[in-house]
Design an enzyme around this catalytic site. Structure first.
Site, PDB file in Angstrom:
ATOM      1  N   CYS A   1      18.214 -11.697  75.775  1.00 22.39           N
ATOM      2  CA  CYS A   1      18.520 -10.284  75.976  1.00 22.39           C
ATOM      3  C   CYS A   1      19.132  -9.772  74.681  1.00 22.39           C
ATOM      4  O   CYS A   1      20.215 -10.208  74.282  1.00 22.39           O
ATOM      5  CB  CYS A   1      19.505 -10.144  77.142  1.00 22.39           C
ATOM      6  N   CYS A  59      28.942   1.356  82.395  1.00 21.37           N
ATOM      7  CA  CYS A  59      28.484   0.379  81.391  1.00 21.37           C
ATOM      8  C   CYS A  59      29.515   0.186  80.281  1.00 21.37           C
ATOM      9  O   CYS A  59      29.967   1.148  79.660  1.00 21.37           O
ATOM     10  CB  CYS A  59      27.156   0.852  80.804  1.00 21.37           C
ATOM     11  N   CYS A  79      26.819   6.117  79.922  1.00 24.43           N
ATOM     12  CA  CYS A  79      26.737   5.789  81.351  1.00 24.43           C
ATOM     13  C   CYS A  79      28.107   5.302  81.839  1.00 24.43           C
ATOM     14  O   CYS A  79      28.747   4.474  81.200  1.00 24.43           O
ATOM     15  CB  CYS A  79      25.674   4.713  81.603  1.00 24.43           C
ATOM     16  N   CYS A 134      26.722   2.222  71.870  1.00 25.21           N
ATOM     17  CA  CYS A 134      25.709   3.055  72.520  1.00 25.21           C
ATOM     18  C   CYS A 134      26.262   4.456  72.707  1.00 25.21           C
ATOM     19  O   CYS A 134      27.440   4.642  72.996  1.00 25.21           O
ATOM     20  CB  CYS A 134      25.335   2.452  73.872  1.00 25.21           C
ATOM     21  N   CYS A 176      24.379  -7.619  83.164  1.00 23.45           N
ATOM     22  CA  CYS A 176      24.007  -6.235  82.833  1.00 23.45           C
ATOM     23  C   CYS A 176      25.241  -5.357  82.709  1.00 23.45           C
ATOM     24  O   CYS A 176      26.086  -5.323  83.603  1.00 23.45           O
ATOM     25  CB  CYS A 176      23.162  -5.625  83.948  1.00 23.45           C
ATOM     26  N   GLU A 189      26.628  -8.405  70.889  1.00 26.72           N
ATOM     27  CA  GLU A 189      26.432  -9.552  71.776  1.00 26.72           C
ATOM     28  C   GLU A 189      24.949  -9.745  72.110  1.00 26.72           C
ATOM     29  O   GLU A 189      24.189  -8.782  72.209  1.00 26.72           O
ATOM     30  CB  GLU A 189      27.259  -9.388  73.053  1.00 26.72           C
TER      31      GLU A 189
HETATM   32  N1  SAH Z   1      20.156   1.408  77.401  1.00 28.66           N
HETATM   33  C1  SAH Z   1      19.163   0.782  78.201  1.00 28.66           C
HETATM   34  C2  SAH Z   1      19.260  -0.731  78.254  1.00 28.66           C
HETATM   35  C3  SAH Z   1      20.619  -1.346  78.487  1.00 28.66           C
HETATM   36  S1  SAH Z   1      21.255  -1.968  79.936  1.00 28.66           S
HETATM   37  C4  SAH Z   1      19.174   1.353  79.597  1.00 28.66           C
HETATM   38  O1  SAH Z   1      20.057   2.138  79.891  1.00 28.66           O
HETATM   39  O2  SAH Z   1      18.296   1.047  80.372  1.00 28.66           O
HETATM   40  C5  SAH Z   1      20.207  -2.765  80.994  1.00 28.66           C
HETATM   41  C6  SAH Z   1      20.433  -2.312  82.432  1.00 28.66           C
HETATM   42  O3  SAH Z   1      21.746  -2.630  82.937  1.00 28.66           O
HETATM   43  C7  SAH Z   1      20.275  -0.802  82.613  1.00 28.66           C
HETATM   44  O4  SAH Z   1      19.514  -0.562  83.751  1.00 28.66           O
HETATM   45  C8  SAH Z   1      21.704  -0.365  82.837  1.00 28.66           C
HETATM   46  O5  SAH Z   1      21.782   0.879  83.479  1.00 28.66           O
HETATM   47  C9  SAH Z   1      22.240  -1.518  83.641  1.00 28.66           C
HETATM   48  N2  SAH Z   1      23.707  -1.585  83.721  1.00 28.66           N
HETATM   49  C10 SAH Z   1      24.614  -1.092  82.869  1.00 28.66           C
HETATM   50  N3  SAH Z   1      25.863  -1.350  83.284  1.00 28.66           N
HETATM   51  C11 SAH Z   1      25.730  -2.037  84.438  1.00 28.66           C
HETATM   52  C12 SAH Z   1      26.649  -2.615  85.346  1.00 28.66           C
HETATM   53  N4  SAH Z   1      27.955  -2.532  85.141  1.00 28.66           N
HETATM   54  N5  SAH Z   1      26.160  -3.272  86.409  1.00 28.66           N
HETATM   55  C13 SAH Z   1      24.822  -3.388  86.605  1.00 28.66           C
HETATM   56  N6  SAH Z   1      23.912  -2.868  85.795  1.00 28.66           N
HETATM   57  C14 SAH Z   1      24.356  -2.195  84.717  1.00 28.66           C
END
Ligand code: SAH
Length: 354
Positions: free
Chosen positions: A108, A122, A119, A115, A336, A95
């Site tokens: 973006c 996510c 986390c 990935c 995000c 996406e």
């Molecule tokens: N892998 C990278 C970039 C991807 S995500 C990283 O971890 O930074 C971009 C941002 O969105 C990151 O800060 C991530 O932690 C955040 N993110 C992921 N899931 C989220 C969610 N459900 N709500 C808000 N932010 C989220």
């Protein structure tokens, strides 16, 4: 099978393309012309390259490819955000999101199919990592959004699916291609790269002295809470991560920004704000607060807006600069942490049933 082994011209930096064409006995200026066709005029078809000799085009057509993802699905939010499901040459789907801000359009991009970081909040990591994206595939995400809307893209955030520093070399080549004056020429100052905190790679990035903005997904000021949210914290806990961020700032002269996704009852108390301020005060870093976005299968819920504002205010009082990130595209799950990879099979089934 044969198809897959072909050289993809979109993956080559101008320098690499020049070397490649020289190896075919072509003069250097051809590389510049072809690079412009691919990365500035955004063509994906050799026959469009009207200033090239027919024989060369035929040779390239038979031995190389140009990245040309297809749009499997396109969803537009009421705030103007567009989310694309793009199918790559091997059938994998990722996406990409286009956001409209007053200063211009931001794309973006995803950097991996899935990935590996795990986390807990996510969606992008739930089905694991399939493979890295190539430099040309990442660039093609930008080009596809640009061509689809007919609007210029001025900013890029590497905040889609994947951990950019876990695909380091391809991401570096992508940055070179996308900021090249012979291509779409998006300046490094208009690019943000977000990482979950792979410390050795932050040090490696620092050595490149790029003018991009590094965002670090911090999300918690103690190891206990951060490890409960992000498994990567076990490998690179705060006592390793924060010094790496300081080294990065010193080495590059660029301020880091910290992302802090706010989860009700987990990392949003006044005590957490105090601990966070103690951890990063004096770095001049900026904190971006994001109420966590809902993700199926995630145990977390978002801090309410009033509490986010209180948290922000407290950080400011404690001498830490903090802003609240505007949420775009939540109605189409484009915010995000809501992006997902998909198998081609799943997306064709979905298209049939939609
Ligand atoms: N892998 C990278 C970039 C991807 S995500 C990283 O971890 O930074 C971009 C941002 O969105 C990151 O800060 C991530 O932690 C955040 N993110 C992921 N899931 C989220 C969610 N459900 N709500 C808000 N932010 C989220």
């Amino acid at each position: 099978m044969e198809e897959e082994k072909r050289l993809c011209l979109s993956d080559l930096t101008l320098e690499q393309l020049t070397d490649y064409l020289k190896s075919l006995g072509q003069p250097g200026f051809r590389a510049k012309q072809i690079f412009k066709w691919i990365h500035q005029k955004l063509v994906t078809d050799y026959t469009a390259m009207t200033d090239q000799p027919k024989a060369l085009l035929e040779q390239l057509r038979q031995t190389t490819t140009i990245a040309a993802p297809t749009i499997r699905r396109r969803q537009q939010s009421k705030d103007g955000t567009i989310k694309y499901l793009l199918q790559l040459a091997d059938g994998n789907c990722i996406e990409t999101v286009l956001m409209r801000y007053h200063y211009g359009n931001t794309v973006c991009v995803s950097t991996q199919v899935g990935c590996a970081m795990g986390c807990r909040f996510c969606a992008s990591t739930q089905a694991g990592r399939v493979r890295d994206l190539t430099p040309g595939e990442i660039a093609a995400e930008v080009y596809t959004a640009q061509k689809d809307t007919g609007e210029r893209v001025s900013h890029i955030v590497l905040m889609g699916i994947g951990e950019p520093l876990h695909n380091f070399d391809n991401v570096m080549a992508f940055l070179e291609i996308i900021s090249c004056p012979e291509g779409v020429n998006i300046g490094m100052r208009n690019i943000s790269l977000s990482t979950c905190g792979l410390v050795p790679k932050i040090d490696e990035l620092a050595k490149r002295h790029l003018q991009l903005t590094l965002s670090v997904s911090l999300h918690a000021p103690t190891n206990e809470v951060r490890s409960s949210m992000m498994p990567v914290n076990d490998a690179y806990p705060l006592e390793k991560l924060i010094p790496a961020c300081r080294r990065y700032q010193k080495e590059t002269g660029r301020r880091i920004s910290f992302e802090y996704s706010m989860v009700r009852g987990v990392n949003d108390s006044p005590q957490m704000a105090q601990t966070l301020a103690n951890l990063i005060r004096g770095m001049g870093a900026h904190v971006n607060l994001i109420p966590i976005n809902p993700v199926d299968g995630s145990p977390y819920s978002a801090t309410d807006d009033a509490n986010v504002r209180r948290f922000q205010h407290q950080l400011e009082q404690l001498g830490v600069n903090a802003t609240i990130r505007r949420r775009l595209g939540t109605d189409i799950s484009a915010a995000c942490g809501q992006l997902r990879r998909e198998d081609a099979k799943e997306s064709s089934e979905r298209n049939l049933t939609e």
